[in-house]
Structures are given as C-alpha cells and as structure tokens.
Design a protein around this motif. Structure first.
Motif, short mmCIF file in Angstrom:
data_model
loop_
_atom_site.label_atom_id
_atom_site.label_comp_id
_atom_site.label_asym_id
_atom_site.label_seq_id
_atom_site.Cartn_x
_atom_site.Cartn_y
_atom_site.Cartn_z
N GLU A 1 0.85 -1.19 0.00
CA GLU A 1 0.00 0.00 0.00
C GLU A 1 0.88 1.24 0.00
O GLU A 1 1.86 1.31 0.74
CB GLU A 1 -0.91 0.00 1.22
CG GLU A 1 -1.94 -1.11 1.21
CD GLU A 1 -2.83 -1.08 2.43
OE1 GLU A 1 -2.88 -0.04 3.13
OE2 GLU A 1 -3.48 -2.11 2.68
N GLN B 1 -5.69 5.19 -18.23
CA GLN B 1 -5.89 4.87 -16.82
C GLN B 1 -4.72 5.33 -15.96
O GLN B 1 -4.92 5.86 -14.86
CB GLN B 1 -6.13 3.37 -16.64
CG GLN B 1 -7.46 2.93 -17.19
CD GLN B 1 -7.76 1.50 -16.83
OE1 GLN B 1 -7.87 1.20 -15.65
NE2 GLN B 1 -7.89 0.66 -17.84
N ASP C 1 -3.30 10.01 -4.25
CA ASP C 1 -4.11 8.82 -4.46
C ASP C 1 -3.48 7.66 -3.70
O ASP C 1 -2.25 7.48 -3.70
CB ASP C 1 -4.16 8.44 -5.95
CG ASP C 1 -5.17 9.24 -6.74
OD1 ASP C 1 -5.96 9.99 -6.11
OD2 ASP C 1 -5.17 9.12 -7.98
N LYS C 2 -4.32 6.85 -3.05
CA LYS C 2 -3.84 5.65 -2.38
C LYS C 2 -3.89 4.52 -3.40
O LYS C 2 -4.93 4.31 -4.05
CB LYS C 2 -4.69 5.33 -1.17
CG LYS C 2 -4.51 6.35 -0.07
CD LYS C 2 -5.31 6.00 1.15
CE LYS C 2 -5.07 7.09 2.19
NZ LYS C 2 -5.78 6.86 3.43
N VAL C 3 -2.78 3.82 -3.54
CA VAL C 3 -2.68 2.76 -4.52
C VAL C 3 -2.13 1.49 -3.88
O VAL C 3 -1.49 1.54 -2.83
CB VAL C 3 -1.78 3.16 -5.72
CG1 VAL C 3 -2.40 4.26 -6.53
CG2 VAL C 3 -0.39 3.54 -5.26
N GLU D 1 -3.30 -0.72 -8.52
CA GLU D 1 -4.73 -0.72 -8.23
C GLU D 1 -5.07 0.52 -7.42
O GLU D 1 -4.33 0.93 -6.54
CB GLU D 1 -5.05 -1.99 -7.43
CG GLU D 1 -6.46 -2.13 -6.97
CD GLU D 1 -6.63 -3.38 -6.11
OE1 GLU D 1 -7.20 -3.24 -5.01
OE2 GLU D 1 -6.17 -4.47 -6.51
N ARG D 2 -6.23 1.14 -7.72
CA ARG D 2 -6.73 2.27 -6.94
C ARG D 2 -8.22 2.05 -6.70
O ARG D 2 -8.96 1.74 -7.63
CB ARG D 2 -6.53 3.58 -7.71
CG ARG D 2 -7.08 4.81 -6.95
CD ARG D 2 -7.01 6.07 -7.76
NE ARG D 2 -7.87 5.91 -8.95
CZ ARG D 2 -7.75 6.62 -10.04
NH1 ARG D 2 -6.83 7.55 -10.15
NH2 ARG D 2 -8.55 6.42 -11.07
N ASP D 3 -8.64 2.21 -5.45
CA ASP D 3 -10.05 2.06 -5.08
C ASP D 3 -10.63 0.72 -5.56
O ASP D 3 -11.70 0.67 -6.17
CB ASP D 3 -10.90 3.21 -5.64
CG ASP D 3 -10.46 4.56 -5.11
OD1 ASP D 3 -9.97 4.62 -3.96
OD2 ASP D 3 -10.59 5.56 -5.85
N ASN D 4 -9.89 -0.35 -5.32
CA ASN D 4 -10.30 -1.71 -5.71
C ASN D 4 -10.52 -1.88 -7.21
O ASN D 4 -11.24 -2.77 -7.65
CB ASN D 4 -11.57 -2.14 -4.96
CG ASN D 4 -11.33 -2.27 -3.47
OD1 ASN D 4 -10.24 -2.66 -3.05
ND2 ASN D 4 -12.31 -1.90 -2.68
N LYS D 5 -9.93 -0.99 -8.01
CA LYS D 5 -10.03 -1.08 -9.46
C LYS D 5 -8.62 -1.18 -10.04
O LYS D 5 -7.74 -0.37 -9.71
CB LYS D 5 -10.73 0.16 -10.02
CG LYS D 5 -10.94 0.10 -11.50
CD LYS D 5 -11.63 1.36 -12.01
CE LYS D 5 -11.71 1.31 -13.52
NZ LYS D 5 -12.00 2.60 -14.10
#
Length: 188
Positions: free
Chosen positions: A89, A138, A146-148, A172-176
């Motif tokens: 993270e 993307q 941003d948290k990744v 990945e960002r926000d489970n995407k």
C-alpha cells in the motif's frame, strides 16, 4: 598433367579437412556447459572486472554514501513483498519521475515512510493498440495523494540518489485495477 594437378589438390583437401575437424573439436569444447564451480569463478572474475571499471568504482562509492545506505535499507523493507509478489500500500507523492531519470513512465510512491520510483511500461503491440491506449489513459488518471496498491516482481537501484526503483507490474486504486502487465510468454 592430370597426375600433377591431383597431386597438388589431394594435400590441399587433406589439410583443409584436418583444419575443419580441429575447429569443430574446439567449437564442441567451447559449447560444453560450465560446471557450477567454473560458472561461479567466471561470474566472480566478471564482477571484479566491473568493480575495477569507472562505473563500478562510482557504484561502490555511492553504495557507501548516505544515499546508498538509505536505498539498501528501503529495498530491505520491501524485499518480502517483491519475492512474494504481494500487495504494497502506498500514496502517490509525485506523478512524474525525478529529474535525470530515463526510460518509461513513472511516479513517486511513499510506502511505509520511504519513497520509491515506480516504473511502468504499457505493453504496445501491433495486435492490440486499444489496450495500450487504455493503459495510458488509466495511468494518466492517477493523481498526487491517491492511495494505490502496487505489486512488483523486481526492484533495483539507480546508483545515484536514495530512491529504489520498482517495476510497476500491477497498480490498483479504489479496488479497481489501473494497470496490469501481462506475463511474458515463452520467456523466463
């Protein structure tokens, strides 16, 4: 006259055959795989040559500098994640690489109070240009703070500065999933 010509050609053919056979024997000997001890000795010799080169001396000097010590400590903190290809993270601190960096796209990410350069190279193939454009779109959507979640197969050193360079194989960002490098086919 024919006998003289044959007498001159015959030794030439014999000598040529011997030279060819000798070179084939030498090539077979050269192709023989090295034993583990020989391979290790050859690697050690190559390493000593490199360490004596200007680049090797510069790297050794950097390694003992405060920046080099910090980079090695940062790499040690994430070594298990790299080995296991597990989630790390982080928070994006910059969407551009530090000045003087070369090659690919990248960003700075803070993971466990240390800053890392994350490099990513979208796969560009003649077959799937849309995937390449989608990857870039993307990745360009990422912003500072941003948290990744990042996964990487490898980490390395620049030999200058204190940042460790991670290969951004998965972001990945926000489970995407923002970016995922496809594993190479038919290679190591």
């Amino acid at each position: 006259m024919k006998k003289v010509i044959y007498a001159l050609i015959l030794p030439l053919v014999v000598v040529s055959g011997l030279v060819f056979a000798n070179s084939a024997i030498k090539n077979d000997a050269a192709r023989k795989p090295l034993s583990a001890a020989e391979s290790k000795a050859a690697h050690r010799d190559d390493k000593k040559k490199w360490e004596a080169s200007p680049d090797g001396l510069r790297y050794k000097k950097w390694e003992t500098s405060p920046d080099g010590i910090k980079a090695h400590a940062s790499a040690d903190k994430i070594r298990k994640h790299i080995k296991d290809f597990s989630n790390m993270e982080g928070v994006i601190t910059s969407i551009s690489r530090p000045s003087g960096s070369v090659g690919g796209f990248g960003m700075l990410v803070k993971i466990n109070d240390d800053e890392y350069i994350v490099n990513y190279w979208p796969e560009k193939s003649d077959k799937d240009v849309t995937k390449y454009n989608n990857d870039l779109r993307q990745l360009n959507s990422l912003k500072v703070n941003d948290k990744v979640i990042i996964r990487s197969h490898s980490a390395g050193y620049l030999g200058k500065g204190h940042n460790v360079v991670l290969a951004g194989d998965y972001i990945e960002r926000d489970n995407k999933v923002i970016f995922k490098r496809d594993p190479r086919k038919g290679g190591c």
